[in-house]
Design a protein around this motif. Structure first.
Motif, PDB file in Angstrom:
ATOM      1  N   TRP A 193       0.819  -1.212   0.000  1.00  9.62           N
ATOM      2  CA  TRP A 193       0.000   0.000   0.000  1.00  9.62           C
ATOM      3  C   TRP A 193       0.860   1.271   0.000  1.00  9.62           C
ATOM      4  CZ3 TRP A 193      -4.740   0.596  -1.386  1.00  9.62           C
ATOM      5  CH2 TRP A 193      -5.428   1.770  -1.062  1.00  9.62           C
ATOM      6  N   SER A 194       2.052   1.186   0.566  1.00 12.71           N
ATOM      7  CA  SER A 194       2.897   2.387   0.665  1.00 12.71           C
ATOM      8  C   SER A 194       3.427   2.842  -0.689  1.00 12.71           C
ATOM      9  CB  SER A 194       4.063   2.133   1.621  1.00 12.71           C
ATOM     10  OG  SER A 194       4.929   1.133   1.108  1.00 12.71           O
ATOM     11  N   ARG A 195       3.150   2.096  -1.744  1.00 12.20           N
ATOM     12  CA  ARG A 195       3.563   2.544  -3.076  1.00 12.20           C
ATOM     13  C   ARG A 195       2.791   3.777  -3.535  1.00 12.20           C
ATOM     14  NH1 ARG A 195       2.898  -3.405  -5.804  1.00 12.20           N
ATOM     15  NH2 ARG A 195       4.389  -4.530  -4.485  1.00 12.20           N
ATOM     16  N   TRP A 196       1.582   3.950  -3.021  1.00 13.52           N
ATOM     17  CA  TRP A 196       0.804   5.119  -3.435  1.00 13.52           C
ATOM     18  C   TRP A 196       1.517   6.403  -3.005  1.00 13.52           C
ATOM     19  CZ3 TRP A 196      -2.836   4.356  -6.827  1.00 13.52           C
ATOM     20  CH2 TRP A 196      -3.571   3.170  -6.833  1.00 13.52           C
ATOM     21  N   PRO A 197       1.582   7.402  -3.855  1.00  9.18           N
ATOM     22  CA  PRO A 197       2.317   8.628  -3.483  1.00  9.18           C
ATOM     23  C   PRO A 197       1.660   9.414  -2.364  1.00  9.18           C
ATOM     24  CG  PRO A 197       1.190   8.899  -5.593  1.00  9.18           C
ATOM     25  CD  PRO A 197       1.091   7.453  -5.243  1.00  9.18           C
ATOM     26  N   SER A 198       0.376   9.164  -2.106  1.00 11.36           N
ATOM     27  CA  SER A 198      -0.325   9.893  -1.042  1.00 11.36           C
ATOM     28  C   SER A 198      -0.510   9.048   0.212  1.00 11.36           C
ATOM     29  CB  SER A 198      -1.697  10.352  -1.548  1.00 11.36           C
ATOM     30  OG  SER A 198      -2.462   9.236  -1.998  1.00 11.36           O
ATOM     31  N   ALA A 199       0.173   7.904   0.302  1.00 11.57           N
ATOM     32  CA  ALA A 199       0.031   7.021   1.458  1.00 11.57           C
ATOM     33  C   ALA A 199       1.137   7.274   2.468  1.00 11.57           C
ATOM     34  CB  ALA A 199       0.055   5.555   1.014  1.00 11.57           C
ATOM     35  N   GLY A 200       0.864   6.925   3.728  1.00  9.53           N
ATOM     36  CA  GLY A 200       1.890   7.000   4.756  1.00  9.53           C
ATOM     37  C   GLY A 200       1.447   7.776   5.973  1.00  9.53           C
ATOM     38  N   ILE A 214      -2.410  21.497   2.310  1.00  9.43           N
ATOM     39  CA  ILE A 214      -1.602  20.329   1.945  1.00  9.43           C
ATOM     40  C   ILE A 214      -2.383  19.411   1.019  1.00  9.43           C
ATOM     41  CG2 ILE A 214      -0.533  18.228   2.832  1.00  9.43           C
ATOM     42  CD1 ILE A 214       0.224  19.803   5.331  1.00  9.43           C
ATOM     43  N   VAL A 215      -3.647  19.148   1.352  1.00  8.18           N
ATOM     44  CA  VAL A 215      -4.470  18.279   0.507  1.00  8.18           C
ATOM     45  C   VAL A 215      -4.587  18.874  -0.895  1.00  8.18           C
ATOM     46  CG1 VAL A 215      -6.797  17.381   0.161  1.00  8.18           C
ATOM     47  CG2 VAL A 215      -5.738  17.257   2.419  1.00  8.18           C
ATOM     48  N   GLY A 216      -4.835  20.172  -0.969  1.00  6.58           N
ATOM     49  CA  GLY A 216      -4.931  20.822  -2.274  1.00  6.58           C
ATOM     50  C   GLY A 216      -3.646  20.716  -3.069  1.00  6.58           C
ATOM     51  N   GLN A 217      -2.513  20.851  -2.408  1.00  3.06           N
ATOM     52  CA  GLN A 217      -1.228  20.741  -3.095  1.00  3.06           C
ATOM     53  C   GLN A 217      -0.976  19.326  -3.596  1.00  3.06           C
ATOM     54  OE1 GLN A 217       1.241  22.264   0.054  1.00  3.06           O
ATOM     55  NE2 GLN A 217       1.176  24.384  -0.702  1.00  3.06           N
ATOM     56  N   LEU A 218      -1.361  18.331  -2.810  1.00  2.00           N
ATOM     57  CA  LEU A 218      -1.187  16.945  -3.251  1.00  2.00           C
ATOM     58  C   LEU A 218      -2.048  16.645  -4.467  1.00  2.00           C
ATOM     59  CD1 LEU A 218      -1.021  15.103   0.189  1.00  2.00           C
ATOM     60  CD2 LEU A 218       0.823  15.294  -1.492  1.00  2.00           C
ATOM     61  N   ALA A 220      -3.134  18.911  -6.646  1.00  2.00           N
ATOM     62  CA  ALA A 220      -2.579  19.682  -7.763  1.00  2.00           C
ATOM     63  C   ALA A 220      -1.325  19.025  -8.332  1.00  2.00           C
ATOM     64  CB  ALA A 220      -2.266  21.108  -7.304  1.00  2.00           C
ATOM     65  N   SER A 221      -0.562  18.346  -7.475  1.00  2.00           N
ATOM     66  CA  SER A 221       0.672  17.691  -7.927  1.00  2.00           C
ATOM     67  C   SER A 221       0.405  16.429  -8.733  1.00  2.00           C
ATOM     68  CB  SER A 221       1.540  17.332  -6.716  1.00  2.00           C
ATOM     69  OG  SER A 221       1.005  16.180  -6.050  1.00  2.00           O
ATOM     70  N   GLY A 222      -0.823  15.907  -8.658  1.00  2.00           N
ATOM     71  CA  GLY A 222      -1.139  14.653  -9.322  1.00  2.00           C
ATOM     72  C   GLY A 222      -0.968  13.435  -8.439  1.00  2.00           C
ATOM     73  N   ALA A 223      -0.498  13.626  -7.194  1.00  2.00           N
ATOM     74  CA  ALA A 223      -0.306  12.485  -6.295  1.00  2.00           C
ATOM     75  C   ALA A 223      -1.620  11.901  -5.798  1.00  2.00           C
ATOM     76  CB  ALA A 223       0.543  12.901  -5.099  1.00  2.00           C
ATOM     77  N   ALA A 224      -2.684  12.688  -5.837  1.00  2.00           N
ATOM     78  CA  ALA A 224      -4.012  12.233  -5.435  1.00  2.00           C
ATOM     79  C   ALA A 224      -5.032  12.837  -6.387  1.00  2.00           C
ATOM     80  CB  ALA A 224      -4.320  12.643  -3.999  1.00  2.00           C
ATOM     81  N   MET A 225      -6.134  12.121  -6.574  1.00  2.00           N
ATOM     82  CA  MET A 225      -7.169  12.617  -7.480  1.00  2.00           C
ATOM     83  C   MET A 225      -8.188  13.496  -6.767  1.00  2.00           C
ATOM     84  SD  MET A 225      -7.688   9.133  -9.719  1.00  2.00           S
ATOM     85  CE  MET A 225      -9.271   9.677 -10.305  1.00  2.00           C
ATOM     86  N   ASP A 226      -8.338  13.293  -5.464  1.00  2.00           N
ATOM     87  CA  ASP A 226      -9.328  14.025  -4.672  1.00  2.00           C
ATOM     88  C   ASP A 226      -8.999  13.794  -3.202  1.00  2.00           C
ATOM     89  OD1 ASP A 226     -10.384  11.444  -3.964  1.00  2.00           O
ATOM     90  OD2 ASP A 226     -11.556  11.455  -5.801  1.00  2.00           O
ATOM     91  N   PRO A 227      -9.697  14.484  -2.269  1.00  2.00           N
ATOM     92  CA  PRO A 227      -9.365  14.302  -0.848  1.00  2.00           C
ATOM     93  C   PRO A 227      -9.509  12.879  -0.345  1.00  2.00           C
ATOM     94  CG  PRO A 227     -10.632  16.309  -1.154  1.00  2.00           C
ATOM     95  CD  PRO A 227     -10.643  15.608  -2.484  1.00  2.00           C
ATOM     96  N   ALA A 228     -10.398  12.088  -0.945  1.00  2.00           N
ATOM     97  CA  ALA A 228     -10.566  10.698  -0.502  1.00  2.00           C
ATOM     98  C   ALA A 228      -9.335   9.852  -0.785  1.00  2.00           C
ATOM     99  CB  ALA A 228     -11.789  10.077  -1.176  1.00  2.00           C
ATOM    100  N   MET A 229      -8.468  10.348  -1.662  1.00  2.00           N
ATOM    101  CA  MET A 229      -7.265   9.595  -2.005  1.00  2.00           C
ATOM    102  C   MET A 229      -6.055  10.030  -1.189  1.00  2.00           C
ATOM    103  SD  MET A 229      -5.807   8.752  -5.801  1.00  2.00           S
ATOM    104  CE  MET A 229      -4.608   7.420  -5.972  1.00  2.00           C
TER     105      MET A 229
END
Length: 382
Positions: A193-200, A214-218, A220-229
């Protein structure tokens, strides 16, 4: 031994009514004869809808997974009964399609996929954005939601909880095997699971505005698609008035899941109280917290962890850390009437280890047979 498990009388704590608690559990589907992961979730989920209710079962990213979602609960008895109901109902639905419902963080035998992914627009979008990173992400966790109505308190409580994540992981590891191999980890699920860029582990949060930035920056960076990610190990729920603790593997038994969820509820309640009284939270460096989570995933209850709930982070064996955790949560557990149930479980973990140790003992008692591990873990249908 914890005081509750030892039978030491404890005075009732000055606490308010317990917060609500709910549990999400993910399971692997294994073929009844092969005991390996099978991709029959679409059929099993449809069968489970009528048994346990449409709001209580869903597909996950892999077609070898089923997820159950509990009702909102208040008492320990209500919570455990709900977990038993959902597990048995989902197991009965799995049996209709010649499957076993197996509570293991990773499939003991076989590869879970994806591919193929569950047929949902969200998961198809995942595949387009993240590509092969999704492969084998059919891993199974236990997420605990604890009611926290005030968003600011929920965000700031994360700072008091993040340092406890390595220990919670160490005592809940339940995925030593993957595709027929002993990974030498207590929680191989964590590593996948830690492979996801937004995990940890979550960062130290200065308040709601900081969290949202921070959530918005993640995103915007493409590391997450939305806050649920935002797959932090503890986070304010993106859609519920809860704090969500997402660190544990799915646990082997309903009673264990209930005890763990009650422990989390007490820990969250104590964190909220610390926020209200102005108690400062230790600012654990992010790299150290991530390393401690790796150590917990690797060695489980037999390891040495930095005491990341403190300011000096002294390396400490898991047993003494459990005792420190008990001291932290005892007032809430006693006030809610959950001290005996949680204390007994923690004492069992201290003496016999976590689910990963149990899986290895089962294999050892059966001449190394991993089929026996699957059979022992499989949930009995109702």
């Amino acid at each position: 031994m914890t005081p509750a498990a030892a039978g030491t009388p404890v005075a009732p704590a000055e606490v308010t009514a317990p917060p609500t608690v709910g549990v999400e559990e993910e399971f692997v589907l294994a073929g009844r004869h092969s005991r390996a992961a099978v991709h029959r979730a679409p059929s099993v989920v449809r069968a489970a809808l009528g048994r346990i209710g449409a709001s209580h079962v869903t597909a996950e990213v892999s077609q070898a997974q089923v997820e159950t979602v509990s009702a909102v609960c208040r008492t320990a008895a209500e919570l455990e009964a709900e977990i038993v109901r959902l597990r048995r109902g989902a197991a009965a639905a799995a049996a209709e399609y010649d499957c076993l419902l197996v509570p293991s963080g990773t499939p003991v035998l076989g590869r879970p996929g994806p591919p193929p992914i569950a047929d949902k627009p969200r998961y198809r979008a995942f595949a387009r954005r993240f590509g092969p990173l999704m492969h084998d992400q059919g891993v199974n966790a236990c997420h605990v939601h604890v009611g926290v109505d005030d968003r600011e308190e929920a965000v700031r409580a994360v700072n008091h909880l993040r340092g406890w994540m390595p220990l919670l992981l160490a005592i809940t590891g339940n995925s030593p095997y993957s595709d027929g191999t002993d990974t030498a980890y207590a929680s191989w699920r964590t590593m996948v699971w830690s492979r996801w860029p937004s995990a940890g582990p979550p960062p130290y949060l200065r308040g709601v505005a900081h969290y949202e930035r921070i959530v918005g920056q993640l995103i915007a960076s493409g590391a997450a698609m939305d806050p649920a990610m935002i797959y932090w190990y503890v986070r304010p729920s993106p859609h519920l008035p809860t704090l969500e603790v997402r660190i544990a593997d799915v646990l082997p038994e309903a009673a264990t899941t209930a005890a763990y969820a009650l422990l989390v509820r007490a820990l969250v309640a104590g964190a909220v109280q610390a926020v209200r009284t102005g108690e400062p939270a230790p600012e654990v460096p992010d790299p150290l917290l991530r390393a401690a989570c790796w150590q917990a995933a690797r060695h489980g209850t037999s390891g040495i962890l930095p005491a990341t709930h403190t300011r000096d982070h002294t390396p400490t064996a898991v047993g003494p850390l459990v005792e420190e955790l008990w001291k932290r949560v005892e007032p809430q557990l006693t006030g809610y009437g959950d001290d005996r149930r949680v204390g007994d479980w923690l004492s069992a973990v201290q003496s016999r280890g976590s689910g990963s140790s149990r899986q290895r003992r089962i294999a050892g008692h059966h001449g190394g047979s991993l089929q026996a591990v699957v059979d022992t873990l499989a949930v009995e249908p109702r």
